[in-house]
Design a protein around this motif. Structure first.
Motif, PDB file in Angstrom:
ATOM      1  N   VAL A  67      -2.322  -5.731  -4.266  1.00  0.00           N
ATOM      2  CA  VAL A  67      -2.399  -4.845  -3.101  1.00  0.00           C
ATOM      3  C   VAL A  67      -3.605  -5.182  -2.220  1.00  0.00           C
ATOM      4  O   VAL A  67      -3.463  -5.304  -0.995  1.00  0.00           O
ATOM      5  CB  VAL A  67      -2.406  -3.370  -3.559  1.00  0.00           C
TER       6      VAL A  67
ATOM      7  N   ALA B 121       1.284   1.873  -3.611  1.00  0.00           N
ATOM      8  CA  ALA B 121       0.040   2.447  -4.135  1.00  0.00           C
ATOM      9  C   ALA B 121      -0.078   3.916  -3.753  1.00  0.00           C
ATOM     10  O   ALA B 121      -0.507   4.772  -4.558  1.00  0.00           O
ATOM     11  CB  ALA B 121      -1.151   1.658  -3.600  1.00  0.00           C
TER      12      ALA B 121
ATOM     13  N   VAL C 288      -4.256   5.813   2.418  1.00  0.00           N
ATOM     14  CA  VAL C 288      -3.843   5.610   1.022  1.00  0.00           C
ATOM     15  C   VAL C 288      -5.063   5.574   0.099  1.00  0.00           C
ATOM     16  O   VAL C 288      -5.042   6.136  -1.009  1.00  0.00           O
ATOM     17  CB  VAL C 288      -3.024   4.313   0.893  1.00  0.00           C
ATOM     18  N   VAL C 289      -6.146   4.934   0.536  1.00  0.00           N
ATOM     19  CA  VAL C 289      -7.354   4.844  -0.288  1.00  0.00           C
ATOM     20  C   VAL C 289      -7.948   6.226  -0.511  1.00  0.00           C
ATOM     21  O   VAL C 289      -8.327   6.596  -1.643  1.00  0.00           O
ATOM     22  CB  VAL C 289      -8.379   3.902   0.375  1.00  0.00           C
TER      23      VAL C 289
ATOM     24  N   LEU D 287      -4.094  -6.566   1.927  1.00  0.00           N
ATOM     25  CA  LEU D 287      -5.043  -6.128   2.948  1.00  0.00           C
ATOM     26  C   LEU D 287      -5.753  -7.327   3.550  1.00  0.00           C
ATOM     27  O   LEU D 287      -5.934  -7.407   4.776  1.00  0.00           O
ATOM     28  CB  LEU D 287      -6.057  -5.157   2.335  1.00  0.00           C
TER      29      LEU D 287
ATOM     30  N   TRP E 281       0.820  -1.207   0.000  1.00  0.00           N
ATOM     31  CA  TRP E 281       0.000   0.000   0.000  1.00  0.00           C
ATOM     32  C   TRP E 281       0.855   1.259   0.000  1.00  0.00           C
ATOM     33  O   TRP E 281       0.390   2.325  -0.441  1.00  0.00           O
ATOM     34  CB  TRP E 281      -0.955  -0.001   1.191  1.00  0.00           C
TER      35      TRP E 281
ATOM     36  N   VAL F 289      -3.920   1.970   5.349  1.00  0.00           N
ATOM     37  CA  VAL F 289      -4.633   1.670   4.110  1.00  0.00           C
ATOM     38  C   VAL F 289      -5.734   2.688   3.866  1.00  0.00           C
ATOM     39  O   VAL F 289      -5.941   3.147   2.721  1.00  0.00           O
ATOM     40  CB  VAL F 289      -5.211   0.237   4.162  1.00  0.00           C
TER      41      VAL F 289
END
Length: 379
Positions: free
Chosen positions: A103, A80, A129-130, A107, A77, A126
């Motif tokens: 990725v 990403a 990052v999302v 998770l 991540w 996470v």
């Protein structure tokens, strides 16, 4: 709510994580091949060489997904997130490869194999990052909804498999504990039986010592043999009880071993009679018949007054097997005494298998223990 958070934070990693195997290497190889192919045949991806290198850099993290799930999630991540920052600062187009589906797998592995602390820290990272990725790609509400549902699906699957495995391990621990309880009962029965036999032989030795010294030597040899056998059985059972993991236990004794309880050279004498087809009993029934007979014999040797004979009779009666242990001891007049813990435990064993057990004085004198068990255990 505070208690729930604390319990999640302190939850350990689940047991049973497999080491890296051939399937893991095969999975990594497939993702590496997919990333290389995409890097060649997809001209629509901006910054294609850099994106391909980053994709190839995160794929090996799949090998750590069970042993170091937080590290693997941070690497995957993190890449990403780096691509999202690059997209946001350069206003580039699509920077994602289809092989980046690795990725979300990281998770899943984080929630499935991580400790509570790792899950909290990893999912927080996470989430950041999302949000950054959705902002960088100017995602629509439909994209936000679809992406969120997809990630929650990975999390839900991980939670289901994690707690399903936890329930399985708890069940295994319960089974091991039940086996230990059964072994502890067998240890009690074995020691009680052998010690009672030693006590009877010692009493006989005291009687004959002054009259027939040579007989006393034979009695002492029998006591030594009985004590050695008792110690050997105790050590084997205690060794199993000390084991932390499931172990292969030695075969339990059954009806065929009852003949070894017979003895004609001591008082009381023990006579064993086996009638009918007793070779195809269910294993729990076979072992229970032996233990009930052994404990009944121990009680007769201990408590039957002036008993000269104990009879053990096992017979097949249709779909049931009947055990009868009787002695010719002298019983006191009046109502039968209340059953002790030994008899209650014997009755409980019989009832667990769908059978019954009764014990009490016989009309002709002495004491009788009778048990009836089904040949097959109830399902």
């Amino acid at each position: 709510m505070v208690t729930v958070r604390r319990s999640i934070w302190h939850e350990p990693r689940p047991a049973g994580a497999r080491p890296v195997g051939r399937l893991d290497w095969l999975l990594v190889g497939m993702f590496v091949a997919a990333a290389l192919v995409e890097g060649i045949v997809r001209p629509d991806v901006a910054w294609r060489p850099l994106v391909s290198v980053l994709a190839l850099a995160l794929i090996p993290a799949l090998l750590w997904r069970r042993s170091r799930p937080l590290t693997a999630a941070l690497v995957g991540w993190g890449v990403a997130g780096l691509l999202s920052v690059l997209q946001l600062t350069t206003h580039a187009g699509d920077l994602g490869l289809y092989s980046m589906i690795a990725v979300p797998i990281l998770l899943y592995s984080l929630v499935r194999w991580g400790s509570g602390r790792e899950i909290v820290l990893g999912t927080a990272f996470v989430a950041v990052v999302v949000v950054l990725g959705m902002f960088a790609s100017s995602a629509t509400w439909a994209d936000v909804f679809g992406g969120t549902v997809l990630l929650l699906l990975f999390v839900a699957l991980a939670v289901v498999f994690r707690y399903r495995a936890d329930l399985w391990h708890r069940r295994q621990r319960e089974i091991r504990n039940q086996e230990r309880v059964a072994l502890a009962r067998e240890l009690h029965d074995t020691v009680a039986h052998h010690v009672s036999a030693i006590a009877v032989q010692a009493q006989a030795g005291g009687v004959v010592a002054g009259v027939q010294p040579e007989k006393a030597v034979e009695v002492l040899a029998a006591i030594e043999s009985e004590a050695s056998r008792t110690l050997e059985e105790m050590r084997s059972m205690v060794r199993v009880l000390r084991e932390e993991d499931a172990v292969a236990c030695s075969p339990q004794r059954g009806v065929a071993d009852l003949l070894a309880l017979a003895r004609a050279d001591a008082t009381p004498t023990v006579e064993v009679s086996l009638n009918g087809s007793l070779t195809r009993l269910a294993r729990p029934v076979d072992a229970t018949i032996y233990r009930l007979a052994q404990e009944s014999l121990t009680n007769a040797v201990r408590h039957a007054r002036s008993a000269t004979r104990v009879g053990i009779d096992v017979r097949r009666e249709g779909d049931a097997v009947r055990l009868r242990v009787s002695d010719d001891g002298r019983t006191e007049p009046g109502p039968a005494p209340e059953p002790g813990f030994g008899l209650l435990g014997m009755a409980e064993r019989a009832q667990l298998l769908g059978g019954s057990l009764s014990a009490g004085p016989a009309p002709e004198g002495g004491w009788v223990v009778e048990a009836v068990l089904p040949v097959e255990t109830p399902t």
